[in-house]
Design an enzyme around this catalytic site. Structure first.
Site, mmCIF file in Angstrom:
data_model
loop_
_atom_site.group_PDB
_atom_site.id
_atom_site.type_symbol
_atom_site.label_atom_id
_atom_site.label_comp_id
_atom_site.label_asym_id
_atom_site.label_seq_id
_atom_site.Cartn_x
_atom_site.Cartn_y
_atom_site.Cartn_z
ATOM 1 N N GLU A 87 35.219 40.206 49.626
ATOM 2 C CA GLU A 87 34.981 40.038 47.756
ATOM 3 C C GLU A 87 36.488 39.580 47.434
ATOM 4 O O GLU A 87 37.396 39.820 48.177
ATOM 5 C CB GLU A 87 35.423 41.234 47.464
ATOM 6 C CG GLU A 87 34.916 41.173 46.152
ATOM 7 C CD GLU A 87 35.832 42.763 45.654
ATOM 8 O OE1 GLU A 87 35.437 43.737 44.299
ATOM 9 O OE2 GLU A 87 36.536 44.074 45.685
ATOM 10 N N HIS A 134 43.240 40.893 42.209
ATOM 11 C CA HIS A 134 42.582 41.834 41.527
ATOM 12 C C HIS A 134 43.030 42.268 40.042
ATOM 13 O O HIS A 134 42.053 42.625 39.258
ATOM 14 C CB HIS A 134 42.537 43.339 42.651
ATOM 15 C CG HIS A 134 41.773 44.462 41.251
ATOM 16 N ND1 HIS A 134 42.194 45.322 40.462
ATOM 17 C CD2 HIS A 134 40.363 44.848 41.516
ATOM 18 C CE1 HIS A 134 41.548 46.417 39.661
ATOM 19 N NE2 HIS A 134 40.375 46.016 40.096
ATOM 20 N N HIS A 192 36.129 45.212 50.851
ATOM 21 C CA HIS A 192 36.684 44.971 50.097
ATOM 22 C C HIS A 192 38.930 44.391 49.531
ATOM 23 O O HIS A 192 38.885 44.870 50.619
ATOM 24 C CB HIS A 192 36.265 46.468 49.363
ATOM 25 C CG HIS A 192 37.403 46.861 47.897
ATOM 26 N ND1 HIS A 192 38.668 47.356 47.910
ATOM 27 C CD2 HIS A 192 36.981 46.704 46.402
ATOM 28 C CE1 HIS A 192 39.238 47.712 46.435
ATOM 29 N NE2 HIS A 192 37.540 47.669 46.197
#
Length: 342
Positions: free
Chosen positions: A68, A83, A41
């Site tokens: 990711e 993000h 992640h």
């Protein structure tokens, strides 16, 4: 007993022995196939600032199956691996560009060129409520130099590490806030697909395994309808209060809703509390039906996000959480700590 009867019994016994032998031979392979995918992640973000090259390299060295990439756009339309739409919580932008906020007081990625972003340093995530480092036991804030990476740079890093380590680690891309970008007159979906095309992901044989994910069902439908992609698509399912898209995620998690999702996606990404509803008085997990219903609809299920330093209430440890999710039938997990699975 007649000779034909004896011969028939011998044949049945031989067949049974053969089947048992095959089962023993195949069982390790089947067990390996059923092992949930480990998706790093934002890289190995439990150990280095999220989406940094160090977090990516660590995740690769920890043998994650996928790494990711969350993608947003710069002012000059470069897909970068971040993000947040804003830079406040994850960089030193306020020190470098103190006067570049919007009226809401936030620093938006879309207001900076890629060259300007290269002047910033990624750092430990700050909690917006407390103003303190969100995970204080992780890599210390204010130390090290960690650059913001473009999607192209991260693809080159992962593909290069696959060569030097003789691995086939995949990429797992999330197209962030497509509607918000569109409202700013930017097409993030097209920008991502251009980079993927340039790096071989629209070829018949792709350079690495790949998934594309989004909270917005229209993004996934467009990928099929307009871009005709054969890349596996993942519908992320959030909570309605997050306002990730106009979709009703409560409906989406129902059996009927998941059947509808299967018309345009190959799998779903679910928040851990949507799977693990809680722990009963006997200390046992209570699960929702979302994994069972998804599997019946032909969808795989990946859960986000496992964190050793942020466990759900009632869970005694990281290993217990992972074991419970496996018991529930999960197909993959997003984790900040990919080494905890090897």
């Amino acid at each position: 007993m007649t000779e034909s009867g004896i011969a028939d019994m011998k044949l049945k016994a031989l067949l049974l022995i053969t089947l048992l032998s095959l089962a023993q031979l195949l069982s390790p392979a089947l067990a390996q196939q059923q092992e949930p995918l480990v998706i790093a992640h934002r890289g190995a973000s439990g150990y280095a600032p999220e989406h940094s090259s160090v977090a990516v390299a660590l995740a690769h060295a920890m043998d994650a199956d996928y790494i990711e990439q969350d993608i947003v756009l710069t002012r000059d339309k470069v897909p970068v691996v971040l993000h947040d739409l804003q830079l406040d919580a994850i960089t030193n932008v306020a020190e470098v560009f103190p006067d570049r906020t919007r009226p809401d007081g936030r620093y938006y990625v879309l207001d900076f060129s890629f060259a300007e972003l290269q002047q910033l340093t990624l750092q430990a995530r700050i909690d917006p409520v407390s103003g303190q480092v969100k995970y204080p036991q992780r890599f210390p804030a204010g130390q090290g130099q960690f650059d913001i990476m473009s999607l192209a740079e991260q693809l080159e890093l992962i593909q290069g590490l696959n060569v030097s380590r003789n691995q086939q680690v995949g990429i797992y891309i999330e197209i962030k806030a497509a509607r918000w970008h569109r409202d700013q007159n930017y097409d993030i979906t097209a920008a991502v697909m251009r980079v993927l095309h340039d790096y071989g992901y629209t070829d018949e044989v792709r350079p690495t395994p790949v998934y594309l994910q989004s909270f917005d069902p229209e993004v996934l439908r467009r990928l099929k309808r307009e871009f005709h992609t054969l890349i596996p698509l993942v519908q992320l399912i959030g909570e309605n209060r997050w306002n990730e898209s106009p979709a009703d995620y409560d409906v989406m998690r129902t059996a009927a809703g998941l059947e509808a999702v299967s018309s345009y996606a190959d799998g779903i990404g679910v928040w851990v509390p949507q799977v693990l509803l809680g722990v009963n008085k006997q200390g046992q997990p209570e699960f929702s039906a979302v994994i069972t219903d998804a599997h019946e609809a032909g969808l795989f299920v990946h859960a986000y996000t496992l964190r050793a330093d942020d466990l759900p209430k009632g869970v005694s440890g990281y290993e217990q959480l992972y074991a419970w999710l496996r018991k529930a039938g999960i197909d993959g997990v997003f984790t900040d700590f990919p080494d905890r699975h090897r």
